[in-house]
Design a protein around this motif. Structure first.
Motif, PDB file in Angstrom:
ATOM      1  N   GLY A  46      27.188  22.014   8.189  1.00 14.95           N
ATOM      2  CA  GLY A  46      27.108  20.562   8.376  1.00 14.95           C
ATOM      3  C   GLY A  46      27.763  19.897   7.166  1.00 14.95           C
ATOM      4  N   ILE A  47      27.635  18.583   7.081  1.00 17.74           N
ATOM      5  CA  ILE A  47      28.301  17.868   5.989  1.00 17.74           C
ATOM      6  C   ILE A  47      27.755  18.315   4.623  1.00 17.74           C
ATOM      7  N   SER A  48      26.464  18.667   4.552  1.00 16.62           N
ATOM      8  CA  SER A  48      25.894  19.075   3.257  1.00 16.62           C
ATOM      9  C   SER A  48      26.510  20.397   2.800  1.00 16.62           C
ATOM     10  N   GLY A  49      26.602  21.359   3.704  1.00 16.63           N
ATOM     11  CA  GLY A  49      27.153  22.667   3.339  1.00 16.63           C
ATOM     12  C   GLY A  49      28.630  22.570   3.010  1.00 16.63           C
ATOM     13  N   MET A  96      28.909  30.220   6.021  1.00 17.89           N
ATOM     14  CA  MET A  96      28.450  30.783   7.304  1.00 17.89           C
ATOM     15  C   MET A  96      27.760  29.704   8.128  1.00 17.89           C
ATOM     16  N   GLU A  97      28.241  29.538   9.342  1.00 15.74           N
ATOM     17  CA  GLU A  97      27.691  28.511  10.239  1.00 15.74           C
ATOM     18  C   GLU A  97      27.270  29.194  11.534  1.00 15.74           C
ATOM     19  N   SER A  98      26.060  28.872  11.996  1.00 15.11           N
ATOM     20  CA  SER A  98      25.551  29.596  13.165  1.00 15.11           C
ATOM     21  C   SER A  98      26.281  29.213  14.455  1.00 15.11           C
ATOM     22  N   SER A  99      26.714  27.970  14.585  1.00 11.85           N
ATOM     23  CA  SER A  99      27.354  27.580  15.846  1.00 11.85           C
ATOM     24  C   SER A  99      28.859  27.860  15.762  1.00 11.85           C
ATOM     25  N   GLY A 119      27.772  20.056  12.134  1.00 10.72           N
ATOM     26  CA  GLY A 119      26.348  19.802  12.370  1.00 10.72           C
ATOM     27  C   GLY A 119      26.163  18.543  13.203  1.00 10.72           C
ATOM     28  N   ALA A 120      25.419  17.582  12.668  1.00  6.46           N
ATOM     29  CA  ALA A 120      25.121  16.356  13.422  1.00  6.46           C
ATOM     30  C   ALA A 120      26.367  15.495  13.667  1.00  6.46           C
ATOM     31  N   LEU A 121      27.425  15.676  12.876  1.00  6.53           N
ATOM     32  CA  LEU A 121      28.622  14.829  13.042  1.00  6.53           C
ATOM     33  C   LEU A 121      29.422  15.324  14.247  1.00  6.53           C
ATOM     34  N   GLY A 173      27.631  10.949  17.812  1.00  3.42           N
ATOM     35  CA  GLY A 173      26.526  11.174  16.887  1.00  3.42           C
ATOM     36  C   GLY A 173      26.602  10.072  15.846  1.00  3.42           C
ATOM     37  N   PRO A 174      26.401  10.408  14.572  1.00  5.75           N
ATOM     38  CA  PRO A 174      26.531   9.389  13.519  1.00  5.75           C
ATOM     39  C   PRO A 174      27.894   8.706  13.625  1.00  5.75           C
ATOM     40  N   ASP A 175      27.925   7.376  13.472  1.00  4.73           N
ATOM     41  CA  ASP A 175      29.193   6.688  13.713  1.00  4.73           C
ATOM     42  C   ASP A 175      29.733   5.978  12.469  1.00  4.73           C
ATOM     43  N   GLY A 176      29.135   6.184  11.310  1.00  2.00           N
ATOM     44  CA  GLY A 176      29.664   5.539  10.106  1.00  2.00           C
ATOM     45  C   GLY A 176      28.775   5.863   8.937  1.00  2.00           C
ATOM     46  N   PHE A 177      29.109   5.292   7.811  1.00  2.00           N
ATOM     47  CA  PHE A 177      28.284   5.560   6.620  1.00  2.00           C
ATOM     48  C   PHE A 177      28.283   4.342   5.723  1.00  2.00           C
ATOM     49  N   PRO A 204      25.107  33.187  12.482  1.00  2.91           N
ATOM     50  CA  PRO A 204      23.747  32.737  12.115  1.00  2.91           C
ATOM     51  C   PRO A 204      23.144  33.668  11.065  1.00  2.91           C
ATOM     52  N   VAL A 205      22.755  33.115   9.947  1.00  4.68           N
ATOM     53  CA  VAL A 205      22.151  33.936   8.895  1.00  4.68           C
ATOM     54  C   VAL A 205      20.702  34.212   9.290  1.00  4.68           C
ATOM     55  N   GLU A 206      20.371  35.505   9.319  1.00 10.04           N
ATOM     56  CA  GLU A 206      19.039  35.885   9.819  1.00 10.04           C
ATOM     57  C   GLU A 206      18.073  36.231   8.699  1.00 10.04           C
ATOM     58  N   ALA A 255      22.140  25.126   3.003  1.00  9.41           N
ATOM     59  CA  ALA A 255      22.366  23.729   3.417  1.00  9.41           C
ATOM     60  C   ALA A 255      21.935  23.579   4.867  1.00  9.41           C
ATOM     61  N   LEU A 256      20.653  23.729   5.082  1.00  8.38           N
ATOM     62  CA  LEU A 256      20.084  23.809   6.429  1.00  8.38           C
ATOM     63  C   LEU A 256      18.915  22.838   6.539  1.00  8.38           C
ATOM     64  N   PRO A 257      18.483  22.531   7.756  1.00  7.19           N
ATOM     65  CA  PRO A 257      17.221  21.806   7.894  1.00  7.19           C
ATOM     66  C   PRO A 257      16.065  22.633   7.317  1.00  7.19           C
ATOM     67  N   GLY A 289      20.722  19.212   1.759  1.00  7.67           N
ATOM     68  CA  GLY A 289      20.643  18.728   3.129  1.00  7.67           C
ATOM     69  C   GLY A 289      19.756  17.515   3.283  1.00  7.67           C
ATOM     70  N   ALA A 290      19.684  17.065   4.528  1.00 14.77           N
ATOM     71  CA  ALA A 290      18.979  15.828   4.849  1.00 14.77           C
ATOM     72  C   ALA A 290      17.476  15.945   4.632  1.00 14.77           C
ATOM     73  N   ALA A 291      16.956  17.154   4.484  1.00 11.28           N
ATOM     74  CA  ALA A 291      15.496  17.319   4.362  1.00 11.28           C
ATOM     75  C   ALA A 291      14.957  16.767   3.050  1.00 11.28           C
ATOM     76  N   GLY A 343      17.367  12.031   1.116  1.00  9.64           N
ATOM     77  CA  GLY A 343      18.121  11.017   1.845  1.00  9.64           C
ATOM     78  C   GLY A 343      18.784  11.636   3.062  1.00  9.64           C
ATOM     79  N   VAL A 344      18.664  10.941   4.221  1.00 10.98           N
ATOM     80  CA  VAL A 344      19.226  11.496   5.448  1.00 10.98           C
ATOM     81  C   VAL A 344      20.655  11.013   5.690  1.00 10.98           C
ATOM     82  N   GLY A 345      21.072   9.933   5.042  1.00  6.68           N
ATOM     83  CA  GLY A 345      22.397   9.373   5.305  1.00  6.68           C
ATOM     84  C   GLY A 345      23.500  10.320   4.847  1.00  6.68           C
ATOM     85  N   ILE A 346      24.683  10.141   5.406  1.00  6.06           N
ATOM     86  CA  ILE A 346      25.807  11.033   5.090  1.00  6.06           C
ATOM     87  C   ILE A 346      26.119  11.018   3.587  1.00  6.06           C
ATOM     88  N   PRO A 347      26.164   9.861   2.912  1.00 11.85           N
ATOM     89  CA  PRO A 347      26.437   9.897   1.462  1.00 11.85           C
ATOM     90  C   PRO A 347      25.388  10.707   0.707  1.00 11.85           C
TER      91      PRO A 347
HETATM   92  C1  LIG Z   1      21.566  10.983  16.021  1.00  9.34           C
HETATM   93  C2  LIG Z   1      21.845  10.800  14.558  1.00  9.34           C
HETATM   94  C3  LIG Z   1      22.556   9.695  14.130  1.00  9.34           C
HETATM   95  C4  LIG Z   1      22.811   9.529  12.768  1.00  9.34           C
HETATM   96  N1  LIG Z   1      23.570   8.457  12.369  1.00  9.34           N
HETATM   97  C5  LIG Z   1      23.939   8.360  11.078  1.00  9.34           C
HETATM   98  C6  LIG Z   1      24.870   7.379  10.669  1.00  9.34           C
HETATM   99  O1  LIG Z   1      25.396   6.597  11.484  1.00  9.34           O
HETATM  100  N2  LIG Z   1      25.190   7.305   9.351  1.00  9.34           N
HETATM  101  C7  LIG Z   1      24.667   8.177   8.427  1.00  9.34           C
HETATM  102  O2  LIG Z   1      24.987   8.063   7.233  1.00  9.34           O
HETATM  103  N3  LIG Z   1      23.804   9.146   8.796  1.00  9.34           N
HETATM  104  C8  LIG Z   1      23.456   9.278  10.094  1.00  9.34           C
HETATM  105  N4  LIG Z   1      22.624  10.292  10.484  1.00  9.34           N
HETATM  106  C9  LIG Z   1      22.121  11.236   9.483  1.00  9.34           C
HETATM  107  C10 LIG Z   1      23.160  12.294   9.098  1.00  9.34           C
HETATM  108  O3  LIG Z   1      24.179  12.388  10.031  1.00  9.34           O
HETATM  109  C11 LIG Z   1      22.519  13.670   8.944  1.00  9.34           C
HETATM  110  O4  LIG Z   1      21.361  13.563   8.125  1.00  9.34           O
HETATM  111  C12 LIG Z   1      23.484  14.664   8.322  1.00  9.34           C
HETATM  112  O5  LIG Z   1      24.663  14.777   9.102  1.00  9.34           O
HETATM  113  C13 LIG Z   1      22.803  16.021   8.160  1.00  9.34           C
HETATM  114  O6  LIG Z   1      23.738  16.924   7.619  1.00  9.34           O
HETATM  115  P1  LIG Z   1      23.287  18.360   7.104  1.00  9.34           P
HETATM  116  O7  LIG Z   1      24.519  19.108   6.757  1.00  9.34           O
HETATM  117  O8  LIG Z   1      22.256  18.222   6.056  1.00  9.34           O
HETATM  118  O9  LIG Z   1      22.545  19.039   8.354  1.00  9.34           O
HETATM  119  P2  LIG Z   1      23.125  19.435   9.773  1.00  9.34           P
HETATM  120  O10 LIG Z   1      24.144  18.469  10.227  1.00  9.34           O
HETATM  121  O11 LIG Z   1      21.917  19.668  10.614  1.00  9.34           O
HETATM  122  O12 LIG Z   1      23.859  20.816   9.503  1.00  9.34           O
HETATM  123  C14 LIG Z   1      23.166  22.027   9.338  1.00  9.34           C
HETATM  124  C15 LIG Z   1      24.044  23.139   9.895  1.00  9.34           C
HETATM  125  O13 LIG Z   1      23.406  24.398   9.671  1.00  9.34           O
HETATM  126  C16 LIG Z   1      23.621  25.225  10.793  1.00  9.34           C
HETATM  127  N5  LIG Z   1      22.582  26.258  10.782  1.00  9.34           N
HETATM  128  C17 LIG Z   1      21.266  26.143  11.107  1.00  9.34           C
HETATM  129  N6  LIG Z   1      20.639  27.324  10.928  1.00  9.34           N
HETATM  130  C18 LIG Z   1      21.568  28.199  10.465  1.00  9.34           C
HETATM  131  C19 LIG Z   1      21.535  29.573  10.081  1.00  9.34           C
HETATM  132  N7  LIG Z   1      20.413  30.291  10.129  1.00  9.34           N
HETATM  133  N8  LIG Z   1      22.693  30.166   9.671  1.00  9.34           N
HETATM  134  C20 LIG Z   1      23.854  29.456   9.593  1.00  9.34           C
HETATM  135  N9  LIG Z   1      23.932  28.152   9.960  1.00  9.34           N
HETATM  136  C21 LIG Z   1      22.809  27.537  10.379  1.00  9.34           C
HETATM  137  C22 LIG Z   1      23.538  24.262  11.965  1.00  9.34           C
HETATM  138  O14 LIG Z   1      24.188  24.791  13.103  1.00  9.34           O
HETATM  139  C23 LIG Z   1      24.259  23.035  11.396  1.00  9.34           C
HETATM  140  O15 LIG Z   1      25.635  23.056  11.672  1.00  9.34           O
HETATM  141  C24 LIG Z   1      22.332  10.476  11.837  1.00  9.34           C
HETATM  142  C25 LIG Z   1      21.617  11.589  12.274  1.00  9.34           C
HETATM  143  C26 LIG Z   1      21.377  11.764  13.621  1.00  9.34           C
HETATM  144  C27 LIG Z   1      20.633  12.978  14.087  1.00  9.34           C
END
Ligand SMILES: Cc1cc2nc3c(=O)[nH]c(=O)nc-3n(C[C@H](O)[C@H](O)[C@H](O)COP(=O)(O)OP(=O)(O)OC[C@H]3O[C@@H](n4cnc5c(N)ncnc54)[C@H](O)[C@@H]3O)c2cc1C
Length: 473
Positions: free
Chosen positions: A15-18, A41-44, A49-51, A64-68, A256-258, A284-286, A450-452, A455-459
């Motif tokens: 995802g964007i964090s990783g 390593m990305e599982s999908s 991710g959410a983008l 999904g997310p449409d801006g920041f 997918p990392v197990e 960089a996972l939930p 990560g978002a956990a 801060g959940v926002g993209i920045p």
């Molecule tokens: C519907 C929605 C709308 C949003 N709108 C906005 C917005 O407009 N603006 C904004 O700033 N923020 C927005 N956000 C928040 C923001 O987009 C997310 O918080 C952010 O994208 C999360 O990124 P991440 O990389 O932390 O996690 P994720 O995007 O969840 O990425 C985690 C990645 O890890 C992978 N993964 C999981 N388990 C494993 C494993 N075991 N091995 C390998 N890979 C694995 C997943 O497949 C995924 O690709 C929104 C969120 C959502 C859900």
């Protein structure tokens, strides 16, 4: 480092964090002359991710997310670092609305994340009724002193309700803050999601005045508050994948990392039946998959991670004939307060917000059409997750029609689901985050992003990924 062999880092999660973590490990804006070996390593089968951006109605639309937010620099800067500066698009529409007594009404000026900072615009808005106006008046004339907690965090809803009245929370603050996090402000940490509110609440006197002092009115020539990319938000994660590839980062999709194994001061990362040895690992996972991978390494961190709950969100994007929309649309969309349904029972509104996508981002506009996006699902409402796509579309269209007076049927629709996607920052979330980060650091050669966490926002996610990379060794 053994001899001349560079250290190896594995980033888990694309995802964007990783991706931001991998970018930082490779040197960031100034490519490192001696980077570590990096494997992501990305599982999908896709990065981002959410983008998610899709071809919809003949144009690239974020489903999904449409801006920041542009007030924080991280996303803007990253777009420029990877060469997407020319595709940055500022928000066009101004102002948002809220559903009150079944009608879409514009929000007053002077709100900070839904909290009024001025009496008159909020009192005259017609949104709050007499009880709401009285709550605001009390804050100006006889402000309630703060009830400070010993540890410095509070839940947003009760904090604002005590100062400005419950009506302000239900009509303005909960729809906005609750909407961003798909949660309820009744148990949402002010320190983690709205620290200036906490700071303002601890000043003497009126909350509205204190918040005005904490958040100065932006200058007329201030840069726009929100940005997007003309190729969609996924163009950022795609570009990151390309530039990381050019820098020699190995990107493994469908990996997918197990399991993580600690042997001889290194980590063994298990995926698809192979073990990749690493000196450092960024997770960089939930929270839930992170806790599964840390099982057996540290019980405390597993417990802390398992305490982070998630909400599921469903987005439905509609392409609509302009003739179906009776009145000209104002602003960028509207919010639907949780408690605004006339029956207030189990049949509460399923839609939590509607975005006028092509008013917000004018490059999406086409003559004779309107793009609308409805959000469904919150921490306390999982109904949409159990409905079929057809039922989600029907329900969302029917509710939007009630609010906006839409007629006919949509020309096209697309449902995208984000299960367990938005972490709920409960009171004292930052203590939990600190506990997780320090327990992870004690394991050595490991960091989380990560978002956990902060801060959940993209920045914020970009900041978290880059910080995790810097703190890895
Ligand atoms: C519907 C929605 C709308 C949003 N709108 C906005 C917005 O407009 N603006 C904004 O700033 N923020 C927005 N956000 C928040 C923001 O987009 C997310 O918080 C952010 O994208 C999360 O990124 P991440 O990389 O932390 O996690 P994720 O995007 O969840 O990425 C985690 C990645 O890890 C992978 N993964 C999981 N388990 C494993 C494993 N075991 N091995 C390998 N890979 C694995 C997943 O497949 C995924 O690709 C929104 C969120 C959502 C859900």
């Amino acid at each position: 480092m053994a001899g001349d062999t560079p250290r190896r880092a594995v980033v888990v999660g694309g995802g964007i964090s990783g991706l931001a973590a991998a970018w930082e490990l490779s040197g960031g804006a100034h490519k490192s002359p001696a980077p570590p070996q990096i494997v992501l390593m990305e599982s999908s089968d896709r990065l981002g991710g959410a983008l998610r951006t899709a071809m919809f109605g003949g144009r690239l639309v974020d489903v999904g997310p449409d801006g920041f937010l542009g007030r924080r620099p991280e996303a803007f800067e990253l777009c420029q670092e990877v060469g997407l500066g020319d595709t940055l698009v500022p928000i066009a529409g101004r102002g948002a609305a809220v559903v009150v007594r079944g009608r879409v009404r514009m929000l007053p000026d002077g709100l900070v994340l839904g909290v009024p900072t001025r009496f008159w615009p909020a009192a005259r808005s017609g949104l709050l009724g007499l009880r709401g106006q009285l709550g605001l008046a009390r804050d100006v004339l006889v402000p309630r002193p703060d009830r400070r907690g010993p540890i410095g965090d509070r839940s947003i809803g009760p904090l604002v309700a005590r100062k400005l009245g419950r009506r302000v929370v239900d009509t303005l603050v909960d729809p906005l803050m609750g909407g961003i996090h798909a949660g309820s402000t009744d148990d949402m940490s002010a320190a983690a999601t709205f620290p200036v509110l906490l700071a303002a609440a601890q000043r003497r006197g009126s909350l509205m005045r204190a918040l005005r002092a904490e958040v100065p009115v932006p200058a007329a020539d201030a840069p726009p508050l929100f940005w997007t990319l003309s190729g969609g938000m996924e163009s950022l994660t795609e570009r990151l994948g390309d530039v990381l590839n050019e820098r020699g980062v190995e990107i493994r999709r469908s990996a997918p990392v197990e399991r993580l194994e600690r042997t001889g001061g290194r980590w063994g990362v298990h995926a698809n039946g192979t073990v990749t040895e690493a000196d450092g690992v960024v997770l960089a996972l939930p929270a839930t998959p992170t806790s599964l991978l840390l099982h057996g390494h540290d019980d405390e961190v597993v417990g802390l991670l398992n305490g982070i709950e998630y909400a599921s969100v469903t987005l439905v994007t509609f392409r609509v004939d302009a003739e179906s929309v009776p009145a000209p649309l104002k602003g960028t969309g509207f919010l639907v307060p949780r408690r605004s349904h006339p029956s207030r029972g189990s049949d509460a509104w399923a839609v939590t917000a509607c975005t006028y996508l092509d008013q917000k981002w004018p490059h999406l506009a086409r003559d004779g059409e309107v793009l609308l996006r409805a959000s469904l699902g919150r921490s306390d409402d999982g109904r949409a997750a159990g409905w079929s796509d057809a039922d989600v579309c029907d329900r969302a269209w029917s509710e939007l029609s009630t609010f906006m007076g839409l007629t006919g049927t949509p020309l096209e629709s697309m449902v995208v689901r984000f299960p367990d996607s938005l972490p709920q920052y409960r009171v004292h979330h930052l203590l939990r985050t600190t506990g997780i980060e320090s327990a992870v650091a004690r394991l050595g050669g490991l960091s989380v992003a990560g978002a956990a966490y902060c801060g959940v926002g993209i920045p914020a996610c970009i900041a978290s990924g880059r910080a995790a990379a810097r703190s890895l060794w």
